[in-house]
Design a protein around this motif. Structure first.
Motif, PDB file in Angstrom:
ATOM      1  N   ASN A   1      -7.543  -3.742 -13.679  1.00 34.43           N
ATOM      2  CA  ASN A   1      -6.581  -2.983 -13.439  1.00 34.43           C
ATOM      3  C   ASN A   1      -5.547  -4.079 -12.572  1.00 34.43           C
ATOM      4  O   ASN A   1      -5.483  -5.182 -12.375  1.00 34.43           O
ATOM      5  CB  ASN A   1      -8.044  -3.483 -11.910  1.00 34.43           C
ATOM      6  N   LYS A   2      -4.699  -3.127 -12.371  1.00 36.06           N
ATOM      7  CA  LYS A   2      -3.328  -3.651 -11.914  1.00 36.06           C
ATOM      8  C   LYS A   2      -2.805  -4.523 -11.082  1.00 36.06           C
ATOM      9  O   LYS A   2      -2.087  -5.095 -10.518  1.00 36.06           O
ATOM     10  CB  LYS A   2      -1.737  -2.686 -12.452  1.00 36.06           C
ATOM     11  N   TYR A   3      -3.647  -3.958  -9.957  1.00 32.46           N
ATOM     12  CA  TYR A   3      -3.550  -4.864  -8.634  1.00 32.46           C
ATOM     13  C   TYR A   3      -4.577  -5.658  -8.109  1.00 32.46           C
ATOM     14  O   TYR A   3      -5.998  -4.783  -8.003  1.00 32.46           O
ATOM     15  CB  TYR A   3      -3.519  -3.871  -7.710  1.00 32.46           C
TER      16      TYR A   3
ATOM     17  N   LEU B   1       0.919  -1.240   0.054  1.00 33.95           N
ATOM     18  CA  LEU B   1      -0.359  -0.002  -0.010  1.00 33.95           C
ATOM     19  C   LEU B   1       0.725   1.342   0.247  1.00 33.95           C
ATOM     20  O   LEU B   1       0.277   2.327  -0.798  1.00 33.95           O
ATOM     21  CB  LEU B   1      -1.336  -0.145   1.221  1.00 33.95           C
ATOM     22  N   ALA B   2       2.159   1.456   0.937  1.00 38.24           N
ATOM     23  CA  ALA B   2       2.804   2.335   0.682  1.00 38.24           C
ATOM     24  C   ALA B   2       3.727   2.784  -0.804  1.00 38.24           C
ATOM     25  O   ALA B   2       3.205   3.588  -1.212  1.00 38.24           O
ATOM     26  CB  ALA B   2       4.107   1.708   1.616  1.00 38.24           C
ATOM     27  N   ALA B   3       3.492   1.733  -1.390  1.00 34.43           N
ATOM     28  CA  ALA B   3       4.108   1.731  -2.626  1.00 34.43           C
ATOM     29  C   ALA B   3       3.262   2.448  -3.897  1.00 34.43           C
ATOM     30  O   ALA B   3       3.305   3.662  -4.583  1.00 34.43           O
ATOM     31  CB  ALA B   3       5.244   0.718  -2.902  1.00 34.43           C
ATOM     32  N   TYR B   4       2.214   1.677  -3.628  1.00 31.55           N
ATOM     33  CA  TYR B   4       0.790   2.735  -4.006  1.00 31.55           C
ATOM     34  C   TYR B   4       0.672   3.362  -4.405  1.00 31.55           C
ATOM     35  O   TYR B   4       0.438   4.453  -4.528  1.00 31.55           O
ATOM     36  CB  TYR B   4      -0.557   1.444  -4.294  1.00 31.55           C
TER      37      TYR B   4
ATOM     38  N   ALA C   1      -5.881  -5.282   1.371  1.00 36.36           N
ATOM     39  CA  ALA C   1      -5.332  -5.724   2.532  1.00 36.36           C
ATOM     40  C   ALA C   1      -4.970  -6.891   2.628  1.00 36.36           C
ATOM     41  O   ALA C   1      -4.329  -8.018   3.458  1.00 36.36           O
ATOM     42  CB  ALA C   1      -5.546  -4.851   3.671  1.00 36.36           C
ATOM     43  N   ARG C   2      -6.255  -7.463   1.836  1.00 35.54           N
ATOM     44  CA  ARG C   2      -6.084  -9.064   1.966  1.00 35.54           C
ATOM     45  C   ARG C   2      -5.749  -9.726   1.386  1.00 35.54           C
ATOM     46  O   ARG C   2      -5.468 -11.191   0.943  1.00 35.54           O
ATOM     47  CB  ARG C   2      -7.642  -9.574   1.644  1.00 35.54           C
ATOM     48  N   GLY C   3      -4.534  -8.750   0.092  1.00 33.62           N
ATOM     49  CA  GLY C   3      -3.886  -9.652  -1.161  1.00 33.62           C
ATOM     50  C   GLY C   3      -4.513  -9.257  -1.825  1.00 33.62           C
ATOM     51  O   GLY C   3      -5.840  -9.553  -2.481  1.00 33.62           O
TER      52      GLY C   3
ATOM     53  N   ASP D   1      -6.256  12.780  -3.097  1.00 35.78           N
ATOM     54  CA  ASP D   1      -5.140  12.678  -3.274  1.00 35.78           C
ATOM     55  C   ASP D   1      -3.889  11.923  -3.921  1.00 35.78           C
ATOM     56  O   ASP D   1      -3.417  11.748  -3.878  1.00 35.78           O
ATOM     57  CB  ASP D   1      -5.052  12.789  -1.907  1.00 35.78           C
ATOM     58  N   ALA D   2      -5.197  10.556  -4.245  1.00 34.53           N
ATOM     59  CA  ALA D   2      -4.561  10.066  -5.256  1.00 34.53           C
ATOM     60  C   ALA D   2      -5.601   9.561  -6.050  1.00 34.53           C
ATOM     61  O   ALA D   2      -6.750   8.906  -5.583  1.00 34.53           O
ATOM     62  CB  ALA D   2      -3.938   8.799  -4.388  1.00 34.53           C
ATOM     63  N   ASN D   3      -4.968   9.074  -7.012  1.00 33.41           N
ATOM     64  CA  ASN D   3      -5.914   8.390  -8.240  1.00 33.41           C
ATOM     65  C   ASN D   3      -7.681   9.090  -8.301  1.00 33.41           C
ATOM     66  O   ASN D   3      -8.355   8.964  -8.602  1.00 33.41           O
ATOM     67  CB  ASN D   3      -6.486   6.973  -8.083  1.00 33.41           C
ATOM     68  N   ALA D   4      -7.245  10.865  -8.403  1.00 30.90           N
ATOM     69  CA  ALA D   4      -8.364  11.699  -8.890  1.00 30.90           C
ATOM     70  C   ALA D   4      -8.555  11.755  -9.739  1.00 30.90           C
ATOM     71  O   ALA D   4      -9.381  12.038 -10.197  1.00 30.90           O
ATOM     72  CB  ALA D   4      -7.434  12.808  -8.698  1.00 30.90           C
TER      73      ALA D   4
END
Length: 163
Positions: free
Chosen positions: A47-49, A8-11, A137-139, A108-111
């Motif tokens: 979606n990449k993730y 999540l931090a890198a994302y 968060a579950r992967g 703040d992100a993905n606007a």
């Protein structure tokens, strides 16, 4: 399906930089995704993730941030027609028992406003459905590039069939 931890931090750091949708539309090689559909007004990609296989995003090509306020009614309805087509294509391609359709993002992100079409496969226990099914968060799914390309091709074929 196998899952891997989601950083999540890198994302968040990457998402706080240049608009990823605008960079994708501009052809920036650092923002490549598996594109399912592109026309003059919109781009659709995986979606990449993903937390669900076939999780697809529908975005206007022009940078807009408000899910309703940045569109005329006609523009919004035209985009929603594409969201419906993509949702139906995702449902068919992935054999989903339900497709979650929503607009998520943050100033703040993905606007850049976008809609998600996330297919829930059959047989998922109730405790793992809805918000739980979308919880990174579950992967996130550990899908290879070949697997993602195959999913994109299946959704693209269904999108053509939907019309």
């Amino acid at each position: 399906m196998e899952r891997r931890p989601f950083d999540l931090a890198a994302y968040a750091e990457r998402s706080g930089g240049p608009c990823f949708v605008c960079r994708l539309v501009a052809g920036d090689p650092d923002y490549v995704h598996h594109v399912v559909h592109e026309d003059a007004a919109a781009i659709v990609f995986l979606n990449k993730y993903p937390t669900l296989g076939g999780h697809t995003l529908v975005c206007p090509k022009t940078h807009r941030e408000q899910v309703t306020g940045d569109f005329s009614q006609a523009e919004y309805l035209e985009l929603q027609a594409l969201v419906w087509r993509v949702g139906e294509a995702v449902r068919r391609a992935m054999g989903a028992e339900r497709v979650y359709v929503m607009s998520l993002g943050s100033n703040d992100a993905n606007a850049h406003v976008h809609w998600h079409a996330a297919p829930l496969p059959p047989g998922v226990p109730l405790d793992d459905q809805q918000f739980a099914a979308l919880d990174a968060a579950r992967g996130v799914l550990a899908l290879s590039e070949d697997a993602m390309a195959g999913i994109a091709a299946r959704i693209r074929a269904e999108l053509a069939a939907v019309g």
